[in-house]
Design a protein around this motif. Structure first.
Motif, short mmCIF file in Angstrom:
data_model
loop_
_atom_site.label_atom_id
_atom_site.label_comp_id
_atom_site.label_asym_id
_atom_site.label_seq_id
_atom_site.Cartn_x
_atom_site.Cartn_y
_atom_site.Cartn_z
N ALA A 239 0.86 -1.17 -0.21
CA ALA A 239 -0.04 -0.19 0.01
C ALA A 239 0.90 1.24 0.05
O ALA A 239 1.11 1.88 1.09
N PRO A 240 1.38 1.50 -1.03
CA PRO A 240 2.34 2.90 -1.11
C PRO A 240 1.55 3.93 -0.76
O PRO A 240 0.32 3.98 -1.04
N LEU A 241 2.12 4.85 -0.08
CA LEU A 241 1.70 6.23 0.52
C LEU A 241 1.23 7.06 -0.69
O LEU A 241 2.14 8.02 -1.26
N THR A 242 0.57 7.16 -1.43
CA THR A 242 0.20 7.97 -2.50
C THR A 242 -1.32 8.71 -1.99
O THR A 242 -2.23 8.01 -1.53
N SER A 243 -1.66 9.90 -3.20
CA SER A 243 -2.95 10.49 -3.07
C SER A 243 -4.18 9.36 -3.45
O SER A 243 -5.15 9.12 -2.71
N GLU A 244 -3.74 8.56 -4.67
CA GLU A 244 -4.62 7.61 -5.00
C GLU A 244 -4.80 6.33 -4.02
O GLU A 244 -5.93 5.97 -3.81
N GLY A 245 -3.64 6.01 -3.49
CA GLY A 245 -3.93 5.06 -2.30
C GLY A 245 -4.74 5.36 -1.26
O GLY A 245 -5.35 4.59 -0.73
N ARG A 246 -4.51 6.50 -0.81
CA ARG A 246 -5.30 7.07 0.34
C ARG A 246 -6.75 7.16 -0.03
O ARG A 246 -7.56 6.76 1.30
N VAL A 247 -7.05 7.38 -1.07
CA VAL A 247 -8.49 7.39 -1.33
C VAL A 247 -8.97 6.12 -1.13
O VAL A 247 -10.12 5.82 -0.52
N HIS A 248 -8.26 5.00 -1.72
CA HIS A 248 -8.76 3.58 -1.54
C HIS A 248 -8.74 3.40 -0.03
O HIS A 248 -9.69 2.55 0.29
N GLU A 249 -7.69 3.73 0.79
CA GLU A 249 -7.61 3.36 2.35
C GLU A 249 -8.75 4.13 3.09
O GLU A 249 -9.24 3.18 3.92
N LEU A 250 -9.33 5.09 2.69
CA LEU A 250 -10.27 5.63 3.39
C LEU A 250 -11.63 5.02 3.11
O LEU A 250 -12.56 4.90 4.14
N LYS A 251 -11.58 4.18 1.82
CA LYS A 251 -13.06 3.48 1.62
C LYS A 251 -12.64 1.96 2.45
O LYS A 251 -13.76 1.80 3.03
N VAL A 252 -11.70 1.66 2.55
CA VAL A 252 -11.27 0.56 3.46
C VAL A 252 -11.67 0.83 4.82
O VAL A 252 -12.23 0.18 5.67
N ARG A 253 -11.09 1.96 5.22
CA ARG A 253 -11.42 2.34 6.92
C ARG A 253 -13.02 2.38 6.99
O ARG A 253 -13.27 1.90 8.20
N ARG A 254 -13.74 2.96 6.14
CA ARG A 254 -15.01 3.02 6.27
C ARG A 254 -15.90 1.72 6.40
O ARG A 254 -16.52 1.47 7.28
N THR A 255 -15.37 0.79 5.50
CA THR A 255 -15.89 -0.66 5.68
C THR A 255 -15.50 -1.08 6.99
O THR A 255 -16.22 -1.76 7.59
N MET A 256 -14.38 -0.84 7.51
CA MET A 256 -13.92 -1.67 8.67
C MET A 256 -14.60 -1.05 9.82
O MET A 256 -15.04 -1.86 10.94
N LEU A 257 -14.95 0.36 10.00
CA LEU A 257 -15.58 0.86 11.08
C LEU A 257 -16.87 0.57 10.94
O LEU A 257 -17.55 0.44 12.03
N VAL A 258 -17.65 0.32 9.71
CA VAL A 258 -18.78 -0.29 9.74
C VAL A 258 -19.01 -1.64 10.29
O VAL A 258 -19.93 -1.98 11.01
N ALA A 259 -18.33 -2.55 9.98
CA ALA A 259 -17.84 -3.62 10.20
C ALA A 259 -17.64 -3.85 12.10
O ALA A 259 -18.24 -4.57 12.91
N HIS A 260 -16.97 -2.68 12.72
CA HIS A 260 -16.76 -2.42 13.93
C HIS A 260 -18.09 -2.25 14.58
O HIS A 260 -18.29 -2.64 15.80
N GLN A 261 -18.94 -1.39 13.98
CA GLN A 261 -19.96 -1.03 14.85
C GLN A 261 -20.97 -2.17 14.70
O GLN A 261 -21.67 -2.20 16.05
N ILE A 262 -21.13 -3.04 13.62
CA ILE A 262 -21.99 -4.22 13.68
C ILE A 262 -21.54 -5.29 14.88
O ILE A 262 -22.17 -5.66 15.57
N GLY A 263 -20.17 -5.33 14.76
CA GLY A 263 -19.49 -6.00 15.70
C GLY A 263 -19.90 -5.76 17.31
O GLY A 263 -20.22 -6.73 18.10
N GLY A 264 -19.97 -4.36 17.61
CA GLY A 264 -20.29 -3.97 18.62
C GLY A 264 -21.87 -4.26 18.98
O GLY A 264 -21.87 -4.60 20.44
#
Length: 227
Positions: free
Chosen positions: A81-106
């Motif tokens: 996961a190179p630190l690039t602008s395009e990569g960060r856009v994808h990472e923020l989508k991954v972050r959102r998915t993980m935090l939604v899963a975090h909420q469901i798990g809660g």
């Protein structure tokens, strides 16, 4: 070994929670994503147009995030996961998915806490075969809770970092963080006491108090982000 596992979990969890507020499900990230999650096109434009005024990574990150997602993190050095602008856009989508899963798990874990509480109350008054059967289900539900709780915690601690750091002042995110410290400590204490009760029945009231405190803090931490 069980005590060591609980101690490591406590160290990672509290250490991460103290470092920043963004590891929990943020109201502006999960519940109302429109406030911070711009479209991929807009976000990419913002990152590429002014990389100096808008850093790709926040200044503060928790230990687990820095290990994987930091400038010299594992995913950066291995070029996964190179630190690039395009990569960060994808990472923020991954972050959102993980935090939604975090909420469901809660919520799943909260349901497990309710079932565990009912079984625990029945166990205190059960006798004979009823006691043995209830104890078996109580132990099974405890295992279920430990798995869902641990998974939910890891989803929060290892999610990619947000674009910016935590907001200043007291927020629902900070309340969520403080309550998380309480229920994480309570989880460790409850598990340790559960393994000590067989040899020391006098610890039952303390175990029950720790369990109720954990449940109360956990429920409040979820409500702090839900409403």
């Amino acid at each position: 070994m069980k005590y060591i596992h609980f101690a490591v979990l406590l160290w990672l969890g509290i250490g991460g929670l103290r470092a920043q507020d963004s590891t929990a499900i943020r109201r502006d990230t999960v519940i109302a994503p429109a406030k911070t999650d711009a479209s991929a096109t807009d976000l990419l434009a913002g990152l590429t147009d002014s990389t100096e005024s808008q850093p790709l990574l926040p200044h503060k990150m928790i230990f687990t995030q820095r290990v994987f997602w930091g400038p010299k993190g594992l995913l950066r050095t291995t070029n996964i996961a190179p630190l690039t602008s395009e990569g960060r856009v994808h990472e923020l989508k991954v972050r959102r998915t993980m935090l939604v899963a975090h909420q469901i798990g809660g919520f799943v874990t909260l349901a497990g806490f309710v079932a565990q509480g009912l079984l625990g109350a029945k166990l205190y008054n059960a006798k004979g075969q009823d006691y043995l059967d209830t104890k078996k289900w109580h132990e099974r539900s405890a295992t279920f809770i430990n798995i869902t709780y641990g998974t939910t915690l890891l989803l929060s601690l290892t999610a990619p970092p947000p674009v910016v750091g935590a907001k200043k002042g007291f927020t629902s995110i900070k309340l969520h963080k403080y309550l998380a410290i309480v229920h994480l400590t309570g989880m460790v204490a409850t598990n340790i006491l559960a393994h000590m009760i067989d040899n020391n029945p006098d610890l039952k009231p303390i175990h029950r108090a720790a369990a109720y405190t954990t449940f109360g803090a956990y429920a409040a931490s979820i409500l702090s982000l839900t409403f």
